[in-house]
Design an enzyme around this catalytic site. Structure first.
Site, PDB file in Angstrom:
ATOM      1  N   LEU A 385       0.852  -1.298   0.184  1.00 37.47           N
ATOM      2  CA  LEU A 385      -0.043   0.084   0.117  1.00 37.47           C
ATOM      3  C   LEU A 385       0.610   1.357  -0.085  1.00 37.47           C
ATOM      4  O   LEU A 385       0.470   2.283  -0.447  1.00 37.47           O
ATOM      5  CB  LEU A 385      -0.989   0.235   1.322  1.00 37.47           C
ATOM      6  CG  LEU A 385      -2.076  -1.271   1.489  1.00 37.47           C
ATOM      7  CD1 LEU A 385      -2.827  -1.008   2.527  1.00 37.47           C
ATOM      8  CD2 LEU A 385      -2.847  -1.040   0.012  1.00 37.47           C
ATOM      9  N   SER A 387       4.731   3.204   1.649  1.00 40.00           N
ATOM     10  CA  SER A 387       6.005   3.065   2.386  1.00 40.00           C
ATOM     11  C   SER A 387       6.367   4.428   2.797  1.00 40.00           C
ATOM     12  O   SER A 387       6.192   5.510   2.195  1.00 40.00           O
ATOM     13  CB  SER A 387       7.244   2.443   1.656  1.00 40.00           C
ATOM     14  OG  SER A 387       7.602   3.136   0.463  1.00 40.00           O
ATOM     15  N   GLY A 389       9.270   6.553   6.065  1.00 41.23           N
ATOM     16  CA  GLY A 389      10.362   6.611   6.959  1.00 41.23           C
ATOM     17  C   GLY A 389      10.079   5.546   8.138  1.00 41.23           C
ATOM     18  O   GLY A 389      11.263   5.227   8.647  1.00 41.23           O
ATOM     19  N   PHE A 390       8.898   5.281   8.292  1.00 42.60           N
ATOM     20  CA  PHE A 390       8.779   4.466   9.530  1.00 42.60           C
ATOM     21  C   PHE A 390       8.386   2.973   9.093  1.00 42.60           C
ATOM     22  O   PHE A 390       8.294   2.058  10.134  1.00 42.60           O
ATOM     23  CB  PHE A 390       7.590   5.113  10.330  1.00 42.60           C
ATOM     24  CG  PHE A 390       7.596   6.295  10.771  1.00 42.60           C
ATOM     25  CD1 PHE A 390       8.217   6.334  12.005  1.00 42.60           C
ATOM     26  CD2 PHE A 390       7.209   7.470  10.185  1.00 42.60           C
ATOM     27  CE1 PHE A 390       8.580   7.668  12.768  1.00 42.60           C
ATOM     28  CE2 PHE A 390       7.433   8.534  10.862  1.00 42.60           C
ATOM     29  CZ  PHE A 390       8.113   8.637  12.234  1.00 42.60           C
ATOM     30  N   GLY A 391       8.483   2.627   7.959  1.00 45.56           N
ATOM     31  CA  GLY A 391       8.381   1.155   7.650  1.00 45.56           C
ATOM     32  C   GLY A 391       7.491   1.350   6.248  1.00 45.56           C
ATOM     33  O   GLY A 391       7.009   2.287   5.667  1.00 45.56           O
ATOM     34  N   SER A 392       6.929   0.212   6.000  1.00 38.83           N
ATOM     35  CA  SER A 392       6.187  -0.197   4.719  1.00 38.83           C
ATOM     36  C   SER A 392       4.794  -0.751   5.246  1.00 38.83           C
ATOM     37  O   SER A 392       4.790  -1.380   6.162  1.00 38.83           O
ATOM     38  CB  SER A 392       6.697  -1.033   3.887  1.00 38.83           C
ATOM     39  OG  SER A 392       7.950  -0.550   3.388  1.00 38.83           O
ATOM     40  N   VAL A 393       3.756  -0.434   4.717  1.00 39.82           N
ATOM     41  CA  VAL A 393       2.266  -0.869   5.039  1.00 39.82           C
ATOM     42  C   VAL A 393       1.630  -2.031   3.818  1.00 39.82           C
ATOM     43  O   VAL A 393       1.943  -1.489   2.559  1.00 39.82           O
ATOM     44  CB  VAL A 393       1.333  -0.056   4.932  1.00 39.82           C
ATOM     45  CG1 VAL A 393       0.052  -0.503   5.438  1.00 39.82           C
ATOM     46  CG2 VAL A 393       1.813   1.128   6.105  1.00 39.82           C
ATOM     47  N   LYS A 408       1.395  -3.276   8.969  1.00 37.72           N
ATOM     48  CA  LYS A 408       2.698  -2.301   8.790  1.00 37.72           C
ATOM     49  C   LYS A 408       3.750  -2.809   9.425  1.00 37.72           C
ATOM     50  O   LYS A 408       3.771  -3.469  10.721  1.00 37.72           O
ATOM     51  CB  LYS A 408       2.310  -0.871   9.676  1.00 37.72           C
ATOM     52  CG  LYS A 408       3.425   0.057   9.594  1.00 37.72           C
ATOM     53  CD  LYS A 408       3.127   1.401  10.415  1.00 37.72           C
ATOM     54  CE  LYS A 408       4.245   2.452  10.338  1.00 37.72           C
ATOM     55  NZ  LYS A 408       3.599   3.540  11.074  1.00 37.72           N
ATOM     56  N   ASP A 796       2.024  14.097  13.332  1.00 34.66           N
ATOM     57  CA  ASP A 796       2.343  13.879  11.930  1.00 34.66           C
ATOM     58  C   ASP A 796       1.142  14.083  11.356  1.00 34.66           C
ATOM     59  O   ASP A 796       0.773  12.996  10.596  1.00 34.66           O
ATOM     60  CB  ASP A 796       3.102  12.550  11.799  1.00 34.66           C
ATOM     61  CG  ASP A 796       3.824  12.472  10.573  1.00 34.66           C
ATOM     62  OD1 ASP A 796       4.080  13.306   9.780  1.00 34.66           O
ATOM     63  OD2 ASP A 796       4.231  11.160  10.116  1.00 34.66           O
TER      64      ASP A 796
END
Length: 1078
Positions: A385, A387, A389-393, A408, A796
């Site tokens: 879905l 991506s 800075g905190f990771g990918s979904v 996530k 954020d």
């Protein structure tokens, strides 16, 4: 028929391995032990009943006493067992054994009574002979340090103890197992505790080790019950001149399996369920032999982590494949006597399955990490879905319920030599999103389902470079090179530059100041400003940043050319400095498709999985290096300028010589260059000139200097004349720096309607009425107000984090959420000498914002203020200034009649602020486009006398909401440049003239929400209850028709009530008009 070559000792050992061995005490003292049946092949049918009864008695005894693993399988008799394959070197009793066998054969044709008597005599004779063997062999049982040493496990206490070296009888050895605690043994045990204990001593080949593992693991039950027999088995029967006799051990292991399967009905042996369970049992038993039996490999055998390089790795034994064909240790020849074809076929099938599973998973055994590969087992990944800075979904389907969820993945790593404080801080930053989501339950908050932690096994390895302490990001860092997965450790580069070994800085402290991997993102910006020549000269190379008391970047001399030039990049810092909304070239950044700036979480923990494609096959350990070939220089500068973790606030560091190190003057740099220095070690004794990129510090403040915070005594005491011993010690410490990589999986609701960003980019969004837009914005503020009421700051908020589900806005992505109720101040902020002039409101306190908070300690404010609905807030305050600031920042009003408040109304105090417990300097947090000035500025919050310090309230979310409202009313922009320009002007308090003329009331609200002074911003509760309803009512009057289907429920109810009032008013008017006509 028992073979004539069978020896008494082999019979005893065969019983031992099956788990039915009687302890030496029982053999020597107990006369009530059930006897083992050794019938002949020629027994007639008259003996069936007696044999059955004897077997049943023996089985009950052994199964009940030793709690055998296969308790459902009967203990077999030895009637039909062939011991041809068992060899032994002991000659004692050979003739008697042969005679006993012949006697047993001669009695096979007797009647049932004589057969029974013969069995009793034979069993009695075997017991007697076995006692003699034990006594004879104890004289040979002298294990020295040059031979194999066995650590025994005390079955009661579980402590590891070493057997005495002197010769003892079996009873004496068993009784002295717990009393052998001399100094050398304690020292040895202490040294071996970190290795998963020990396995066999020196064996030359890989096969030797495997066979030894099979042997001792099969004797697990014996090992716990009677250690003396295992000593005899290993030292006297399978080792000659301290070398393992492979042939004898192999034949012995065949007999082990034969005995195991003897007596099992053929229909059970043929069943796939039995074969699967049997093979699985032995596979797991043998694979975990090293960990269970506490035997140690010799230093010369490095197959399972032996040797100096891998001695300290407790998990190395799991990483090496036991056999190339698979992990099964049972050879097909083991089943030659029992349905060889069927067993071999099933074994080969299971072996192929194991190979496929290893290729897919490449993981440690599930018994070590329970949650490993849970995501692969329970979820079917559909698509990615997004991506950040905190990771990918990822969109994944749960195989159990068939529903789709958004998963996530957040990656992070922890080093074994990392300080507990740093490790806890990193884990807290990763887990805080899970903790926040678990607390929140609201219609406008993305629904949280589950979360779990998994170990990433193929990336767990030590850091081999001298820069190993610099923590990587949350990136997966997966390397597709299978060769890197074969070893849990990676050998250190022998050609590494020795200067790097001298540049070692404290692992725990330095990791806080500079975080490299994941701190920079790929960008679509032009890449020709600085690095074009650099790329040509150094293609496909890694350039690690070297450590020093320095203010600039240096390319490692070991990987750069001798004629490398210096490139000044100081002008780019001024260009990209966004700390005070200056005329920075923000458009270039905004067009880069990367609104993200890297916070304290991102630079330390996060990295998009897109970075996997950027890593070369050799770069699995290159998390410390920056690839100038693949990264954008402007993005690097932007991250260094803004990110808190890259530009920490630096207090003066007192040097040993009595001088104060001032970062701005550069006096502490080893190069001594006033305004410019190098991160690389510029060894003055050798006269080397710093090479590589150089960062000028003329225009940088103290808080913008890089990599000089948290330097410890190791760096201060370091000299340029380190000898080779120190370098070797550094390398050894680096090789022991085990780095474990983990992945946090967060399972949340999947919104098919995508995000508000997708909605804004749709050209049809402009066709929506103002009432519809304000209704959507009302849902956003409702969710934000709920977050604030729970004592949290999102930090954020942006359209990409606002998800749509059936027309309902849901706030997601809580990676930067801050729970301000769980923090405690530890640093006194700067003092503001200008008192607040905000009037004190005497209305009751708003319960929606009554949250426990903390305040920095000052002379006039109580260090901790707890605000609760049941207690008047004024009773907890001792300062009018604190009361005033709390009114304006929380939206709650305080009624105070205390004399203390009046007396301190003009006292100079620090404005009351929320404190971020992770770091005082929480700058560079959030998204560049939507973050408030106090988030971006390293100076802190704007107060009466200017910026104070990095203390800010939940009103930082209001600033982001103001920009979102502006975008929603505009309805999207034609180009990215137009969007960047308007938002940049908005941050400076400038709205387009056409916007203010068309939307005057909305313009007023937006400007209040983005005020540079947080005190002037309204709270979420004020917007929701006072300001927004006025705008919605005005929009309803201006527009006669709008799309009711797009309105939220509360707005529809409000419209219906108003319509009802209008209808009632018209009816009354009509009734009055009729009465007047009469």
């Amino acid at each position: 028929m028992i073979n004539s070559l069978l020896e008494e000792e082999s019979t005893a050992f065969a019983q031992v391995v099956r788990g039915i061995a009687i302890s030496s005490d029982d053999y020597l003292k107990n006369d009530n032990i059930p006897k083992v049946n050794n019938n002949n092949n020629n027994n007639n049918n008259n003996n069936n009943n007696s044999n059955s009864n004897n077997n049943s008695s023996s089985n009950d005894y052994f199964n009940g006493r030793y709690n055998l693993v296969h308790s459902s399988v009967s203990i077999p008799s030895f009637d039909n067992f062939n011991f041809n394959s068992i060899n032994s070197n002991n000659g004692n009793g050979n003739n008697s054994n042969s005679n006993s066998n012949s006697n047993s054969n001669s009695n096979s044709n007797s009647n049932s009574n004589s057969n029974s008597n013969s069995r009793d005599e034979e069993n009695e004779r075997l017991r007697s002979e076995y006692k003699k063997i034990i006594k004879n062999n104890t004289s040979k049982l002298e294990l020295t340090r040059s031979k194999s040493r066995i650590l025994v496990i005390n079955s009661n206490s579980g402590e590891e103890e070493e057997e005495e070296e002197e010769v003892k009888t079996p009873t004496e050895v068993d009784s002295d197992n717990n009393n052998n605690n001399n100094g050398s043994i304690n020292k040895t045990n202490k040294k071996l505790k970190n290795h998963g204990n020990i396995v066999l001593s020196k064996s030359k080949s890989f096969i030797d080790t495997i066979d030894a593992m099979e042997l001792v693991e099969s004797c697990d039950d014996l090992f716990k019950q009677k250690k003396i027999l295992l000593k005899m088995l290993i030292s006297e029967n399978f080792f000659q001149s301290n070398q393992l006799d492979q042939k004898k051990l192999s034949t012995f292991m065949k007999s082990v399996v034969d005995i195991e399967l003897m007596g099992v009905p053929s229909n059970i042996l043929r069943s796939s369920q039995f074969k699967s369970l049997y093979l699985d049992y032995y596979r797991e038993l043998f694979q975990n032999a090293l960990n269970v039996t506490n035997l140690k490999l010799g230093e010369n055998n490095k197959v399972f982590g032996g040797g100096s390089d891998n001695n300290n790795n407790p998990l190395a034994i799991y990483q090496k494949p036991i056999k190339k064909e698979g992990s099964f240790l049972i050879d097909s020849s083991f089943f030659s006597n029992f349905y060889q074809y069927q067993q071999l076929q099933q074994y080969q099938f299971l072996q192929q399955q194991q190979q496929q599973q290893q290729q897919q998973q490449k993981a440690l055994p599930s018994s070590t990490f329970g949650n490993i590969l849970r995501y692969q087992r329970e979820f079917k990944e559909i698509s990615k879905l997004g991506s950040g800075g905190f990771g990918s979904v990822y969109l994944s389907e749960y195989v159990l319920d068939g529903h789709k969820y958004a998963i996530k993945k957040v990656n992070f790593s922890i080093s074994n030599n990392q300080s507990p404080t740093n490790a806890s801080s990193k884990i807290e930053k990763v887990v805080r999103e899970v903790v926040a989501l678990a607390k929140l339950d609201h219609i406008n908050i993305l629904r949280y389902h589950n979360a779990w932690l998994e170990l990433d096994p193929k990336n767990n390895k030590p850091r081999s470079s001298s820069f190993s302490s610099v923590e990587g990001s949350l990136g997966t860092g997966n390397n597709d090179n299978d060769e890197s997965d074969d070893s849990f450790f990676e050998d250190q580069d022998e050609d590494e530059d020795e200067d790097e070994d001298e540049d070692d800085v404290s692992n725990s402290n330095f990791s806080d100041s500079i975080k490299f991997k994941g701190g920079f993102k790929k960008s679509s910006c032009s890449n020709n400003s600085i690095s074009s020549n650099l790329k040509k000269k150094r293609n496909d190379k890694k350039y690690p940043f070297k450590r020093n008391l320095s203010i600039s970047f240096s390319l490692n001399d070991s990987v750069t050319n001798t004629n490398s030039q210096e490139y000044s990049i100081s002008e780019y810092f001024e260009k990209f400095n966004l700390t005070n909304n200056s005329e920075s070239d923000e458009s270039e950044i905004e067009e880069s498709d990367s609104d993200e700036i890297y916070s304290e979480s991102e630079s330390e923990e996060s990295e998009s999985e897109e970075s996997e494609s950027d890593e070369s096959e050799e770069s699995e350990s290159d998390s410390d290096n920056i690839d100038f070939e693949n990264e954008n220089i402007k993005e690097m500068i932007k991250a260094l300028t803004i990110s808190k973790s890259m530009i920490p606030f630096v207090k003066p560091i007192k040097k040993k010589k009595g001088k104060i190190y001032n970062p701005s003057s550069g006096s502490g740099a080893s190069s001594g260059s006033g305004n410019s220095s190098s991160i690389g070690d510029s060894d003055s004794s050798e006269g080397n000139k710093p090479k590589g990129l150089t960062l000028s510090t003329k225009q940088l403040s103290n808080s913008q200097l890089i990599g000089i915070n948290n330097l410890n005594n190791n760096n201060n005491n370091r000299n340029n004349n380190n000898n080779n011993n120190n370098r070797n010690n550094d390398k050894n410490s680096n090789s022991n720096n085990l780095r474990l990589k983990y992945t946090v999986y967060i399972q949340t609701q999947y919104c098919e309607g995508k995000t508000l960003r997708d909605l804004l980019e749709n050209p049809d969004f402009k066709n929506n009425s103002k009432t519809t837009i304000l209704s959507l914005f009302k849902q956003i503020i409702t969710g934000v107000n709920y977050i604030h009421s729970m004592g949290m700051i999102h930090r954020d908020l942006k359209p990409a984090n606002l998800f749509l589900s059936s027309g309902v806005i849901k706030i997601g992505d809580f990676g930067l959420v801050k729970d301000i109720t769980a923090t405690t101040p530890s640093t006194t902020p700067l003092t503001n000498n200008t008192p607040s002039t905000t009037p004190i409101d005497t209305t009751p306190t708003s319960s929606a914002n009554t949250i426990p908070i903390s305040t920095p300690p000052t002379s006039t404010i109580t260090p901790t203020i707890s605000v609760s609905p049941s207690k008047p807030l004024s009773s907890s305050l001792s300062s009018t200034a604190a009361t005033t600031h709390l009114n304006s920042s929380l939206g709650c009003t305080i009624s105070s009649s205390s004399s203390t408040t009046t007396a301190t109304a003009t006292t100079s105090t620090t404005p009351f602020m929320f404190y971020n417990s992770i770091s005082v300097n929480t700058v560079g947090v959030g998204t560049l486009t939507y973050a408030s000035p106090e988030q971006l500025s390293n100076k802190g919050v704007f107060g009466g006398g200017g910026y104070t310090n990095t203390w800010y309230t939940n009103k930082t979310d209001i600033y982001s909401c103001g920009i979102i409202l502006f975008e929603m009313i505009v309805g999207g922009f034609e180009t990215q440049f137009e969007r960047t320009t308007h938002i940049k002007n908005l941050k400076n308090g400038i709205l387009p003239s056409w916007f203010t003329s068309k939307h005057p009331e909305e313009s007023n609200l937006i400007l209040r929400m983005i005020d540079i002074n947080p005190d002037n911003r309204p709270t979420s509760d004020q917007i929701l209850s006072e300001l927004l309803p006025i705008l919605i009512e005005a929009s309803e009057r201006d527009i006669d028709h709008f799309d009711y289907e797009k309105l939220d429920q509360q707005t529809l109810i409000s419209i219906i009530k108003k319509k009802d009032l209008e209808i009632a008013s018209l009816k009354k008017l009509l009734q009055n008009t009729g009465n007047n006509n009469k």
